[in-house]
Write an enzyme that holds these catalytic residues in place. Structure first.
Site, PDB file in Angstrom:
ATOM      1  N   ASN A 153       0.829  -1.198   0.000  1.00 13.72           N
ATOM      2  CA  ASN A 153       0.000   0.000   0.000  1.00 13.72           C
ATOM      3  C   ASN A 153       0.870   1.257   0.000  1.00 13.72           C
ATOM      4  O   ASN A 153       2.067   1.195   0.307  1.00 13.72           O
ATOM      5  CB  ASN A 153      -0.913   0.001   1.225  1.00 13.72           C
ATOM      6  N   CYS A 204      -5.685  -8.192  -3.890  1.00 15.89           N
ATOM      7  CA  CYS A 204      -6.129  -7.049  -4.693  1.00 15.89           C
ATOM      8  C   CYS A 204      -6.635  -7.594  -6.016  1.00 15.89           C
ATOM      9  O   CYS A 204      -5.848  -8.065  -6.845  1.00 15.89           O
ATOM     10  CB  CYS A 204      -4.999  -6.052  -4.912  1.00 15.89           C
ATOM     11  N   GLY A 205      -7.938  -7.542  -6.211  1.00 16.63           N
ATOM     12  CA  GLY A 205      -8.531  -8.126  -7.407  1.00 16.63           C
ATOM     13  C   GLY A 205      -8.108  -7.436  -8.689  1.00 16.63           C
ATOM     14  O   GLY A 205      -7.807  -8.085  -9.693  1.00 16.63           O
ATOM     15  N   ASN A 206      -8.076  -6.101  -8.687  1.00 21.37           N
ATOM     16  CA  ASN A 206      -7.690  -5.382  -9.895  1.00 21.37           C
ATOM     17  C   ASN A 206      -6.231  -5.646 -10.259  1.00 21.37           C
ATOM     18  O   ASN A 206      -5.890  -5.812 -11.434  1.00 21.37           O
ATOM     19  CB  ASN A 206      -7.932  -3.879  -9.717  1.00 21.37           C
ATOM     20  N   ARG A 208      -7.977   0.368   3.001  1.00 19.57           N
ATOM     21  CA  ARG A 208      -7.042   0.525   4.123  1.00 19.57           C
ATOM     22  C   ARG A 208      -5.631   0.733   3.573  1.00 19.57           C
ATOM     23  O   ARG A 208      -5.192   0.039   2.657  1.00 19.57           O
ATOM     24  CB  ARG A 208      -7.080  -0.688   5.055  1.00 19.57           C
ATOM     25  N   CYS A 232     -12.114  -1.175  -6.619  1.00 17.41           N
ATOM     26  CA  CYS A 232     -11.537  -2.194  -5.741  1.00 17.41           C
ATOM     27  C   CYS A 232     -12.180  -3.528  -6.095  1.00 17.41           C
ATOM     28  O   CYS A 232     -13.394  -3.704  -5.928  1.00 17.41           O
ATOM     29  CB  CYS A 232     -11.775  -1.853  -4.273  1.00 17.41           C
TER      30      CYS A 232
END
Length: 291
Positions: free
Chosen positions: A66, A75-77, A208, A216
């Site tokens: 992050n 993280c799907g993307n 977060r 997201c």
């Protein structure tokens, strides 16, 4: 030392992608923050490191950092972006991406979009996790107008709040308060969702460690699961995000599938000042400034 990078995004959720499969790159927290800074670095929602796989069935290991330097388990993307890279490089339509929370099986579609099996939704309070035992369908965590969260684990923790008007929510103020709520020992991703139709949800997200982002993937999965659990939608729906929309399906075996686009914005090189171990130390200002 100079390292090349790719700038990629999924619906505007953007990433600096670094290939560390042959040359390890142990990024420090300070370096991650410097790279992610949109004013003095490259700028991104997350930094994605491609590393050698730990599991024999995986094509590679994806590490996610992050902007504050903390790590994310999913993280799907980013998974769609990485799967597209591997598929293009190997000529295979099916790719397995390993993350800190497990293996994600991905399929490149004819139109260039990618479908990711995000694994089963985690619904027990210990799997989110929460700090105390609660039915995750209705969790007493809230702030201001956002109350009565539905919590879902998708490799990272999510709290979904259903509202009448997603645009009216002051997410910049309420997001950080809820992210650090005492019920979330690992902090939490916050989604505000407005059901538009049985197969259409408008959602905004506070991630977060990153703040407000344009999309997201794991949050979209959590939102569909939460809506279906509450009887607000069916088990498949479009999730409308600031950056576009994703198609999410919650199958009978518990697995959640996400389909959406990927894009490469540009390539570049990181300067030495942004690489681990070479960040300039803070130098005190001189007592007098030369004329």
């Amino acid at each position: 030392m100079v390292r090349r990078f790719l700038k990629m995004h999924g619906l505007g959720n953007d990433f600096v992608v670094l290939d560390a499969r042959r040359d390890p790159l142990p990024l420090t927290t300070a370096a991650a923050r410097a790279i992610a800074d949109r004013h003095t670095g490259v700028g991104c929602d997350q930094i994605v490191l491609l590393e050698p796989p730990r599991h024999p069935a995986a094509d590679l290991f994806m590490r996610i950092l992050n902007p504050d330097g903390s790590e994310s388990g999913a993280c799907g993307n980013a998974t769609r972006c990485v799967a597209s890279l591997v598929a293009d490089g190997s000529g295979r339509a099916e790719v397995t991406v390993e993350t800190a929370t497990g293996l994600l099986r991905c399929r490149l579609r004819a139109d260039g979009s990618v479908t990711v099996d995000m694994g089963p939704a985690r619904l027990d309070w210990t799997q989110i996790p929460l700090a105390a035992a609660h039915d995750t369908l209705r969790v007493p965590a809230g702030a201001g107008p956002l109350q009565d969260a539905c919590c879902v684990g998708m490799g990272n923790p999510h709290a979904v709040f259903f509202v009448d008007d997603a645009e009216a929510v002051d997410l910049a103020t309420l997001g950080p308060v809820l992210e650090h709520h005492s019920l979330f020992p690992q902090r939490c991703n916050i989604e505000v969702a407005q059901v538009l139709a049985p197969d259409h949800i408008r959602m905004r997200v506070w991630e977060r460690g990153a703040g407000i982002t344009r999309a997201c993937g794991s949050g979209s999965c959590a939102t569909l699961v939460a809506a279906a659990r509450r009887g607000l939608t069916g088990r498949a729906a479009w999730i409308e995000l600031d950056g576009g929309r994703l198609w999410i399906e919650w199958h009978g075996d518990g697995h959640v599938l996400m389909t959406g686009p990927v894009a490469t914005a540009f390539t570049g090189e990181l300067s030495e000042t942004l690489l681990p171990g070479s960040l300039p130390s803070e130098t005190p200002l001189p007592e007098t400034v030369p004329a």
